[in-house]
Write a protein that holds these residues in place. Structure first.
Motif, PDB file in Angstrom:
ATOM      1  N   ALA A  76      -4.512   6.939 -12.539  1.00 17.93           N
ATOM      2  CA  ALA A  76      -4.763   8.470 -12.228  1.00 17.93           C
ATOM      3  C   ALA A  76      -4.893   9.483 -12.974  1.00 17.93           C
ATOM      4  CB  ALA A  76      -3.741   8.766 -11.061  1.00 17.93           C
ATOM      5  N   TYR A 108       0.967  -1.171   0.133  1.00 22.50           N
ATOM      6  CA  TYR A 108       0.019   0.258   0.002  1.00 22.50           C
ATOM      7  C   TYR A 108       0.878   1.254   0.004  1.00 22.50           C
ATOM      8  CZ  TYR A 108      -4.709  -2.145   0.724  1.00 22.50           C
ATOM      9  OH  TYR A 108      -5.612  -2.588   0.490  1.00 22.50           O
ATOM     10  N   LYS A 109       1.814   1.359   0.893  1.00 21.49           N
ATOM     11  CA  LYS A 109       3.025   2.397   0.816  1.00 21.49           C
ATOM     12  C   LYS A 109       3.520   2.714  -0.536  1.00 21.49           C
ATOM     13  CE  LYS A 109       6.715   4.449   3.191  1.00 21.49           C
ATOM     14  NZ  LYS A 109       7.355   5.015   2.067  1.00 21.49           N
ATOM     15  N   ILE A 158       2.218   2.160  -3.430  1.00 20.94           N
ATOM     16  CA  ILE A 158       1.077   2.630  -4.340  1.00 20.94           C
ATOM     17  C   ILE A 158       0.769   4.270  -3.934  1.00 20.94           C
ATOM     18  CG2 ILE A 158      -1.380   2.651  -4.860  1.00 20.94           C
ATOM     19  CD1 ILE A 158      -1.247  -0.404  -4.369  1.00 20.94           C
ATOM     20  N   HIS A 159       0.813   4.556  -2.627  1.00 20.24           N
ATOM     21  CA  HIS A 159       0.883   5.930  -2.050  1.00 20.24           C
ATOM     22  C   HIS A 159       2.032   6.564  -2.523  1.00 20.24           C
ATOM     23  CE1 HIS A 159       1.027   9.145   0.662  1.00 20.24           C
ATOM     24  NE2 HIS A 159      -0.363   9.013   0.775  1.00 20.24           N
ATOM     25  N   ASP A 160       3.183   6.033  -2.531  1.00 22.66           N
ATOM     26  CA  ASP A 160       4.294   6.666  -2.784  1.00 22.66           C
ATOM     27  C   ASP A 160       4.358   7.253  -4.359  1.00 22.66           C
ATOM     28  OD1 ASP A 160       5.442   6.699  -0.494  1.00 22.66           O
ATOM     29  OD2 ASP A 160       6.740   5.101  -0.681  1.00 22.66           O
ATOM     30  N   LEU A 219       1.904   7.602  -6.341  1.00 21.91           N
ATOM     31  CA  LEU A 219       0.903   8.697  -6.617  1.00 21.91           C
ATOM     32  C   LEU A 219       1.526   9.932  -6.117  1.00 21.91           C
ATOM     33  CD1 LEU A 219      -2.405   6.779  -5.515  1.00 21.91           C
ATOM     34  CD2 LEU A 219      -1.605   7.253  -7.789  1.00 21.91           C
ATOM     35  N   ASP A 220       2.100  10.044  -4.837  1.00 25.88           N
ATOM     36  CA  ASP A 220       2.991  11.234  -4.377  1.00 25.88           C
ATOM     37  C   ASP A 220       3.671  11.895  -5.503  1.00 25.88           C
ATOM     38  OD1 ASP A 220       1.379  11.323  -2.406  1.00 25.88           O
ATOM     39  OD2 ASP A 220       2.942  10.610  -0.656  1.00 25.88           O
ATOM     40  N   TYR A 278      -0.624   2.654 -11.566  1.00 30.80           N
ATOM     41  CA  TYR A 278      -1.467   3.480 -10.751  1.00 30.80           C
ATOM     42  C   TYR A 278      -1.194   5.043 -11.093  1.00 30.80           C
ATOM     43  CZ  TYR A 278      -2.398  -0.529  -7.832  1.00 30.80           C
ATOM     44  OH  TYR A 278      -2.767  -1.678  -7.282  1.00 30.80           O
ATOM     45  N   THR A 327       4.007  -0.525  -9.723  1.00 30.07           N
ATOM     46  CA  THR A 327       2.891   0.705  -9.222  1.00 30.07           C
ATOM     47  C   THR A 327       2.766   1.407 -10.182  1.00 30.07           C
ATOM     48  OG1 THR A 327       4.990   1.707  -8.377  1.00 30.07           O
ATOM     49  CG2 THR A 327       3.821  -0.040  -6.853  1.00 30.07           C
ATOM     50  N   ALA A 367       1.775  13.462  -8.151  1.00 36.03           N
ATOM     51  CA  ALA A 367       0.847  14.424  -7.743  1.00 36.03           C
ATOM     52  C   ALA A 367       1.373  15.807  -8.478  1.00 36.03           C
ATOM     53  CB  ALA A 367       0.638  14.228  -6.427  1.00 36.03           C
TER      54      ALA A 367
END
Length: 283
Positions: free
Chosen positions: A241, A95-96, A98-100, A102-103, A237, A234, A106
């Motif tokens: 997005a 999960y981290k 995937i979060h990374d 996207l960050d 993703y 990843t 962004a």
């Protein structure tokens, strides 16, 4: 077949001395690719002739050619060879990651780029969506899935021949969206060039690359591959997005038409599923 695969395939058929060298190579590819023939012979405790015979047995011209091929395999996929890259990642780490990603992405796409790309799609006669490979082809289908409900005539293709054929059928009122996690897929580059030759606008969702250079509008993404080889990239993703951002902007531009289409789709899905009102628009 790459040289690492050849070594593994032929290992049991080699002479004992050659097997010692082959096992040394597999155990430390980095060392084998850079060591001299004397160092390899000394470490494997064999003669120089054994190393020369191994090179011939592996289909190499000579020891130098064998070392060059080892270096190429090492450059392409060391993390797929080293067992040190196989340490398990737990669920929170996935999960981290995937979060990374996207960050990282962004804010990478500017609002003006999205607005221009969305306007082209909203005003198009036909939007073609191209993606090849395991990730991009699935996202291409998802992009079509998002656009058709917004009253945008669109089709997604991942077959290289179909991409060339449909790219050759466009005119100046059409748009081609190309999706790639690398921007290096020759089939996409060829199809994008064909579409541009016939006057279509090309929107590329990809990293800085040859494909990005072709595009009329480039919506940039970045990938960040980890050393852990057993989870999918990843980067998809980031691409998803970008597609969501693009589709959301298209929805704003086409809302007079798309609102009624979305309502009708939702109504039919609720009738079909008999589920809650807030169930996703799709499944």
């Amino acid at each position: 077949m790459d040289i690492v695969s050849r070594i593994k395939e032929r290992l049991g058929h080699l002479r004992q001395s050659e097997q010692l060298v082959a096992q040394l190579i597999l155990a430390d590819l980095q060392y084998a690719a850079s060591a001299s023939i004397s160092d390899l012979a000394q470490r494997a405790k064999v003669s120089h002739a054994s190393i020369t015979r191994l090179a011939k047995a592996l289909g190499c011209d000579n020891v130098r050619d064998m070392k060059l091929q080892l270096a190429q395999s090492l450059a392409v996929g060391e993390r797929f060879i080293s067992e040190n890259a196989s340490v398990r990642e737990d669920i929170p780490a996935i999960y981290k990651a995937i979060h990374d990603i996207l960050d990282i992405n962004a804010g990478l796409i500017e609002q003006s780029q999205i607005e221009e790309a969305a306007r082209c799609i909203a005003e198009s006669r036909h939007t073609l969506i191209f993606g090849v490979g395991g990730g991009s082809s699935v996202v291409a289908q998802e992009c079509h899935n998002r656009l058709f409900r917004l009253d945008v005539l669109s089709n997604a293709y991942s077959d290289p021949v179909m991409m060339r054929m449909t790219a050759a059928s466009v005119d100046i009122s059409d748009v081609v969206v190309v999706l790639s996690l690398t921007g290096l897929a020759n089939d996409l580059i060829d199809a994008a060039n064909i579409a541009k030759d016939y006057g279509a606008k090309v929107i590329a969702v990809c990293p800085e690359s040859a494909l990005a250079d072709i595009a009329t509008i480039h919506l940039p993404i970045k990938t960040n591959e980890s050393d852990y080889i057993f989870t999918p990239s990843t980067g998809r993703y980031a691409m998803l997005a970008a597609v969501d951002i693009l589709a959301s902007e298209v929805a704003i531009l086409t809302q007079k038409k798309s609102r009624e289409k979305l309502r009708r789709i939702k109504h039919e899905l609720d009738e079909y599923r008999q589920g809650p009102d807030r169930a996703p628009l799709g499944d």
